[in-house]
Write an enzyme that holds these catalytic residues in place. Structure first.
Site, PDB file in Angstrom:
ATOM      1  NE  ARG A 284     -24.606 -51.920 -17.196  1.00 24.95           N
ATOM      2  CZ  ARG A 284     -24.529 -50.623 -17.518  1.00 24.95           C
ATOM      3  NH1 ARG A 284     -24.354 -50.244 -18.777  1.00 24.95           N
ATOM      4  NH2 ARG A 284     -24.585 -49.700 -16.577  1.00 24.95           N
TER       5      ARG A 284
ATOM      6  CG  ASP B 158     -23.042 -40.730 -17.636  1.00 27.48           C
ATOM      7  OD1 ASP B 158     -22.800 -41.405 -18.642  1.00 27.48           O
ATOM      8  OD2 ASP B 158     -23.865 -41.097 -16.781  1.00 27.48           O
TER       9      ASP B 158
ATOM     10  CG  ASN C  67     -22.006 -47.313 -19.924  1.00 27.08           C
ATOM     11  OD1 ASN C  67     -23.179 -47.375 -19.558  1.00 27.08           O
ATOM     12  ND2 ASN C  67     -21.209 -46.324 -19.571  1.00 27.08           N
TER      13      ASN C  67
ATOM     14  CD  GLU D 179     -26.279 -42.874 -19.742  1.00 28.41           C
ATOM     15  OE1 GLU D 179     -26.075 -42.325 -20.843  1.00 28.41           O
ATOM     16  OE2 GLU D 179     -25.473 -42.841 -18.801  1.00 28.41           O
TER      17      GLU D 179
ATOM     18  CG  ASN E 239     -20.385 -43.137 -19.491  1.00 30.23           C
ATOM     19  OD1 ASN E 239     -21.397 -43.120 -20.187  1.00 30.23           O
ATOM     20  ND2 ASN E 239     -20.417 -43.377 -18.198  1.00 30.23           N
TER      21      ASN E 239
HETATM   22 ZN    ZN Z   1     -23.399 -43.005 -19.601  1.00 27.07          ZN
END
Ligand code: ZN
Length: 299
Positions: free
Chosen positions: A101, A204, A103, A18, A154
């Site tokens: 948490r 995302d 991201n 990521e 995100n």
């Molecule tokens: Zn992501």
């Protein structure tokens, strides 16, 4: 329009790669593997991947000066010294939400590190709603909460004039635009830019190119989509050879290549056989568009 070339450049089965960031000074791609609790950096010249392990899941990484990175892991924000492999934590957030948490996150045009939180799934594909927030760590070390009541905070980036902030709430399947005040870091006036249809996957990570258009990775959609920043209209689709497409950034010479990360976690053994490249990092070249250099946290 010529079709782009897609090449797996980091052929490792990352659990959840990521937050790719191109480090122009060293010509490296920096990213995280959230579930492997690692910050990674890959050199296209040597082909080598270096990693530093952290104690908690690491949601995102941003650039500081060479060899130092700003990171968000677990519910903490801090700095990672690559040389010593030591992390120094400066803030702990969401202390009332033990299952949260950090991201995705990114450094803003004024040098703040802006990162959001999310709850861990209580069961596969099930998240408690409204638990996420978006924070910014200012260069002076203070932290401000900018948004709350988010599902899964995100992908994020800013418009070319820095006056609009784009942000994904994956749980809502939406990309929103907000007014952004670079002087204060304030975020307001949300409006829906685009809601992905279920078949397109969940939005995302995202990035904005040098013409202001948005490139959004669609996890479980096997694609990256390009959206018009004014209307949210779908302009282009880049089909990827994996389903769990997590994030993207422009990098390489002149920021002409789109680097795309992916995840293997979440796929069963059968699916992994069908998707041997799941978890790899890809380079998409020949898109005919460039990105912009990422901002750095001043430390
Ligand atoms: Zn992501």
């Amino acid at each position: 329009m010529a079709s782009p070339k897609i090449e797996a450049v980091v052929r490792e089965r990352h659990r959840m790669a990521e937050c790719p960031v191109w480090e122009e000074e060293t010509g490296r791609l920096v990213y995280v593997d959230i579930n492997a609790r690692k910050v990674c950096r890959w050199s296209p010249l040597s082909g080598e991947v270096q990693t530093v392990g952290l104690r908690n899941r690491v949601g995102c990484v941003g650039l500081c000066r060479e060899g130092t990175y700003v990171v968000a892991a677990g519910t903490c924000l801090g700095f990672l010294d690559w040389g010593t492999q030591e992390a120094r934590w400066v803030a702990r957030l969401d202390t009332d939400k033990p299952h949260n948490r950090f991201n995705d996150g990114k450094v803003d045009p004024a040098g703040r590190f802006v990162a959001g939180t999310m709850p861990e799934a209580s069961a596969p594909g099930e998240w408690q709603r409204g638990q996420g927030s978006l924070y910014s760590l200012q260069p002076d070390g203070s932290v401000a909460r900018r948004l709350h009541g988010l599902g899964i905070s995100n992908g994020l980036d800013w418009s070319l004039d820095h006056r609009t902030f784009y942000h994904v709430d994956s749980l809502e399947y939406c990309v929103r635009a907000y007014d952004y005040d670079t002087h204060t870091g304030g975020i307001g006036n949300p409006r829906l830019l685009c809601r992905l249809a279920q078949g397109q996957g969940m939005p995302d990570g995202l990035c904005v190119d040098a013409t202001g258009k948005l490139w959004v990775a669609c996890i479980d959609g096997g694609r990256v989509v390009c959206l018009d920043p004014e209307t949210g209209t779908l302009l282009r689709t880049v089909a990827m050879p994996v389903s769990r497409v997590t994030s993207c950034c422009f990098g390489g010479p002149s920021f002409a290549d789109l680097y795309v990360t992916s995840a293997a976690d979440g796929l069963g053994p059968e699916q992994l056989l069908q998707e041997p490249q799941a978890g790899h990092v890809f380079k998409v070249s020949g898109l005919g568009v460039c990105g912009r250099a990422p901002h750095c946290f001043p430390c």
